[in-house]
Write a protein that holds these residues in place. Structure first.
Motif, PDB file in Angstrom:
ATOM      1  N   ASN A  32       0.829  -1.207   0.000  1.00  0.00           N
ATOM      2  CA  ASN A  32       0.000   0.000   0.000  1.00  0.00           C
ATOM      3  C   ASN A  32       0.864   1.259   0.000  1.00  0.00           C
ATOM      4  O   ASN A  32       0.544   2.232  -0.690  1.00  0.00           O
ATOM      5  CB  ASN A  32      -0.916  -0.004   1.225  1.00  0.00           C
ATOM      6  CG  ASN A  32      -2.054  -1.001   1.085  1.00  0.00           C
ATOM      7  OD1 ASN A  32      -2.492  -1.289  -0.022  1.00  0.00           O
ATOM      8  ND2 ASN A  32      -2.513  -1.532   2.207  1.00  0.00           N
ATOM      9  N   ASN A  50       0.003  -9.928  -1.834  1.00  0.00           N
ATOM     10  CA  ASN A  50      -1.335  -9.418  -2.142  1.00  0.00           C
ATOM     11  C   ASN A  50      -2.228 -10.506  -2.722  1.00  0.00           C
ATOM     12  O   ASN A  50      -3.426 -10.576  -2.403  1.00  0.00           O
ATOM     13  CB  ASN A  50      -1.237  -8.248  -3.124  1.00  0.00           C
ATOM     14  CG  ASN A  50      -0.633  -7.014  -2.493  1.00  0.00           C
ATOM     15  OD1 ASN A  50      -0.835  -6.745  -1.313  1.00  0.00           O
ATOM     16  ND2 ASN A  50       0.117  -6.247  -3.273  1.00  0.00           N
ATOM     17  N   ASN A 227     -13.717  -4.489  -2.842  1.00  0.00           N
ATOM     18  CA  ASN A 227     -13.599  -3.068  -3.170  1.00  0.00           C
ATOM     19  C   ASN A 227     -14.034  -2.198  -1.992  1.00  0.00           C
ATOM     20  O   ASN A 227     -13.393  -1.182  -1.681  1.00  0.00           O
ATOM     21  CB  ASN A 227     -14.451  -2.756  -4.403  1.00  0.00           C
ATOM     22  CG  ASN A 227     -14.412  -1.280  -4.779  1.00  0.00           C
ATOM     23  OD1 ASN A 227     -13.358  -0.667  -4.852  1.00  0.00           O
ATOM     24  ND2 ASN A 227     -15.581  -0.702  -5.004  1.00  0.00           N
ATOM     25  N   ALA A 230     -11.354  -2.402   0.630  1.00  0.00           N
ATOM     26  CA  ALA A 230     -10.154  -1.660   0.240  1.00  0.00           C
ATOM     27  C   ALA A 230     -10.289  -0.186   0.586  1.00  0.00           C
ATOM     28  O   ALA A 230      -9.303   0.463   0.964  1.00  0.00           O
ATOM     29  CB  ALA A 230      -9.909  -1.842  -1.254  1.00  0.00           C
ATOM     30  N   GLN A 231     -11.494   0.353   0.484  1.00  0.00           N
ATOM     31  CA  GLN A 231     -11.693   1.768   0.774  1.00  0.00           C
ATOM     32  C   GLN A 231     -11.541   2.073   2.260  1.00  0.00           C
ATOM     33  O   GLN A 231     -11.072   3.149   2.643  1.00  0.00           O
ATOM     34  CB  GLN A 231     -13.077   2.195   0.293  1.00  0.00           C
ATOM     35  CG  GLN A 231     -13.270   2.083  -1.219  1.00  0.00           C
ATOM     36  CD  GLN A 231     -14.653   2.528  -1.656  1.00  0.00           C
ATOM     37  OE1 GLN A 231     -15.204   3.483  -1.109  1.00  0.00           O
ATOM     38  NE2 GLN A 231     -15.226   1.842  -2.631  1.00  0.00           N
ATOM     39  N   SER A 234      -7.698   0.164   3.393  1.00  0.00           N
ATOM     40  CA  SER A 234      -6.535   0.469   2.531  1.00  0.00           C
ATOM     41  C   SER A 234      -5.900  -0.803   1.977  1.00  0.00           C
ATOM     42  O   SER A 234      -4.671  -0.922   1.912  1.00  0.00           O
ATOM     43  CB  SER A 234      -5.488   1.278   3.314  1.00  0.00           C
ATOM     44  OG  SER A 234      -6.011   2.529   3.694  1.00  0.00           O
ATOM     45  N   TRP A 236      -5.492  -1.868  -0.991  1.00  0.00           N
ATOM     46  CA  TRP A 236      -5.475  -1.622  -2.428  1.00  0.00           C
ATOM     47  C   TRP A 236      -4.660  -2.674  -3.172  1.00  0.00           C
ATOM     48  O   TRP A 236      -5.010  -3.073  -4.278  1.00  0.00           O
ATOM     49  CB  TRP A 236      -4.920  -0.222  -2.705  1.00  0.00           C
ATOM     50  CG  TRP A 236      -5.740   0.854  -2.080  1.00  0.00           C
ATOM     51  CD1 TRP A 236      -5.405   1.626  -1.016  1.00  0.00           C
ATOM     52  CD2 TRP A 236      -7.055   1.246  -2.467  1.00  0.00           C
ATOM     53  NE1 TRP A 236      -6.424   2.496  -0.703  1.00  0.00           N
ATOM     54  CE2 TRP A 236      -7.459   2.282  -1.589  1.00  0.00           C
ATOM     55  CE3 TRP A 236      -7.947   0.834  -3.455  1.00  0.00           C
ATOM     56  CZ2 TRP A 236      -8.694   2.907  -1.667  1.00  0.00           C
ATOM     57  CZ3 TRP A 236      -9.175   1.466  -3.538  1.00  0.00           C
ATOM     58  CH2 TRP A 236      -9.532   2.482  -2.660  1.00  0.00           C
ATOM     59  N   LEU A 239      -6.831  -5.584  -3.564  1.00  0.00           N
ATOM     60  CA  LEU A 239      -7.853  -5.298  -4.570  1.00  0.00           C
ATOM     61  C   LEU A 239      -7.298  -5.475  -5.973  1.00  0.00           C
ATOM     62  O   LEU A 239      -7.930  -6.110  -6.823  1.00  0.00           O
ATOM     63  CB  LEU A 239      -8.388  -3.878  -4.385  1.00  0.00           C
ATOM     64  CG  LEU A 239      -9.401  -3.402  -5.437  1.00  0.00           C
ATOM     65  CD1 LEU A 239     -10.655  -4.260  -5.411  1.00  0.00           C
ATOM     66  CD2 LEU A 239      -9.755  -1.938  -5.208  1.00  0.00           C
ATOM     67  N   PHE A 240      -6.118  -4.929  -6.236  1.00  0.00           N
ATOM     68  CA  PHE A 240      -5.503  -5.090  -7.552  1.00  0.00           C
ATOM     69  C   PHE A 240      -5.214  -6.565  -7.840  1.00  0.00           C
ATOM     70  O   PHE A 240      -5.368  -7.026  -8.974  1.00  0.00           O
ATOM     71  CB  PHE A 240      -4.210  -4.274  -7.635  1.00  0.00           C
ATOM     72  CG  PHE A 240      -4.428  -2.788  -7.670  1.00  0.00           C
ATOM     73  CD1 PHE A 240      -5.570  -2.261  -8.235  1.00  0.00           C
ATOM     74  CD2 PHE A 240      -3.485  -1.920  -7.136  1.00  0.00           C
ATOM     75  CE1 PHE A 240      -5.786  -0.898  -8.270  1.00  0.00           C
ATOM     76  CE2 PHE A 240      -3.689  -0.550  -7.169  1.00  0.00           C
ATOM     77  CZ  PHE A 240      -4.845  -0.032  -7.734  1.00  0.00           C
TER      78      PHE A 240
END
Length: 272
Positions: A32, A50, A227, A230-231, A234, A236, A239-240
Motif C-alpha cells: 500500500n 497481495n 472493493n 479496500a476503501q 486500505s 489496495w 484489490l488489484f
C-alpha cells in the motif's frame, strides 16, 4: 497512407485499453505504501503477498471456484438446450417453428432486470435461493435465446444433402444431429460458448440477488465486497490482485480462442 490512418487510431485505442490493465497488474505486486508513493512505477520487488491475501483473507479463492462452477455448468446447459432446439427449428420446420424462433428473438429484447423480482420469489417458492445449481440454471435459461440465435444461423449453412445421405444409410435423427450437424457448426458452438461464458463470469446482479451466503458468492460479488474493504482498510494491493485474478482467465480464453471467435462471427453472418 490509408492503412496508416486506420492503424493509428487502433494503436491508440489498444494503448488506452491495455495500459490500465498493466497498471492494475503491476499494482498487485506493490505494498500500500508503494502504491501511494509511486503508483506509476514498477514495483521494487515482485511479491505474491497481495495475491495470497486476496485469495485467502478476502475469500477470492472460494468465489473463484464458485464462478468456475456456475460458468461451466451454465455454458454446458446452454448447449444442451440450445443445440437440439436450434436443429429442430432450422431443419424440422414443424408447425409453429417460425413463431417459436421469433419468440426466442423477442426474448432477447426484454431487459433482464424486469425479471429479477419475479425470479426471486419463484426460486424462494421452490426453496432454490442461495443455490449455485439454481444460479447456473438461471444463467443458462437467460442465454438460451442468444445461443439458439447464433447456432441456428450456422445450421442454415450446413448442406441438407449430407443429412439426407446419412438418413438413407439408416442414421437416426439424433445421430444426424450429433455426428453430422454438430461437428460442422463447431465454430458457432465455440463462439456462443465463449460469449456466454464471459457473460456468466462477469455477471453480478443476479448472483447478488439470488445468493445469500458469503461462502457461495461468485467472483463479481466477492470483488465488490473487496472493493468496499479496500476503501476502509486500505487493502489496495489485495484489490488489484483480486482484479488480476478475475481478469486473467478471460484474457487467456480470448487469447486462445480469438481465431475461432472471429471466424465464428464472420461465418455466422453468411447466409446459406
Amino acid at each position: 497512407m490509408s492503412q496508416i490512418s486506420v492503424r493509428i487510431p487502433l494503436v491508440l485505442w489498444a494503448i488506452i485499453v491495455i495500459y490500465p490493465l498493466i497498471w492494475m497488474f503491476l499494482g498487485s505486486f506493490k505494498s500500500n505504501a508503494e502504491i501511494f508513493a509511486s503508483p506509476w512505477t514498477l514495483p521494487e520487488t515482485f511479491e505474491l503477498d497481495n495475491f495470497i491475501s486476496a485469495w485467502s483473507d478476502y475469500n477470492i479463492g472460494s468465489s473463484f471456484m464458485n464462478s468456475i462452477f456456475v460458468t461451466t455448468l451454465g455454458t454446458i446447459l446452454c448447449l444442451v438446450f440450445g443445440i437440439p432446439t436450434s436443429y429442430a427449428i432450422e431443419r424440422l420446420r414443424f408447425k409453429g417453428s417460425e413463431v417459436l424462433f421469433n419468440t426466442y428473438l423477442a426474448a432477447m429484447m426484454i431487459p433482464s432486470v424486469l425479471g429479477w423480482i419475479p425470479l426471486f420469489f419463484l426460486l424462494a417458492h421452490f426453496n432454490m435461493l442461495d443455490n449455485l445449481w439454481a444460479l447456473s440454471l438461471v444463467y443458462a435459461v437467460s442465454h438460451i435465446p442468444f445461443t439458439i440465435f447464433i447456432i441456428t444461423s450456422f445450421m442454415e449453412n450446413v448442406p441438407k444433402e449430407l443429412e439426407e445421405a446419412a438418413a438413407i444409410d439408416g442414421m437416426s435423427p439424433y445421430g444426424i444431429l450429433f455426428k453430422i450437424v454438430t461437428p460442422m457448426v463447431k465454430s458457432g458452438i465455440i463462439t456462443a460458448s465463449i460469449l456466454n461464458a464471459v457473460a456468466f463470469w462477469n455477471e453480478y446482479f443476479m448472483a447478488l440477488i439470488l445468493l445469500q451466503s458469503e461462502s457461495k458468492n461468485t467472483l463479481g460479488v466477492a470483488m465488490d465486497l473487496l472493493n468496499q474493504n479496500a476503501q476502509y482498510n486500505s487493502a489496495w494491493g489485495a484489490l488489484f490482485a483480486g482484479l488480476s485474478i478475475a481478469v486473467i482467465p478471460i484474457i487467456i480464453i480470448f487469447a486462445i480462442f480469438q481465431r475461432y471467435i472471429a471466424k465464428g462471427m464472420t461465418e455466422g453472418a453468411v447466409k446459406g
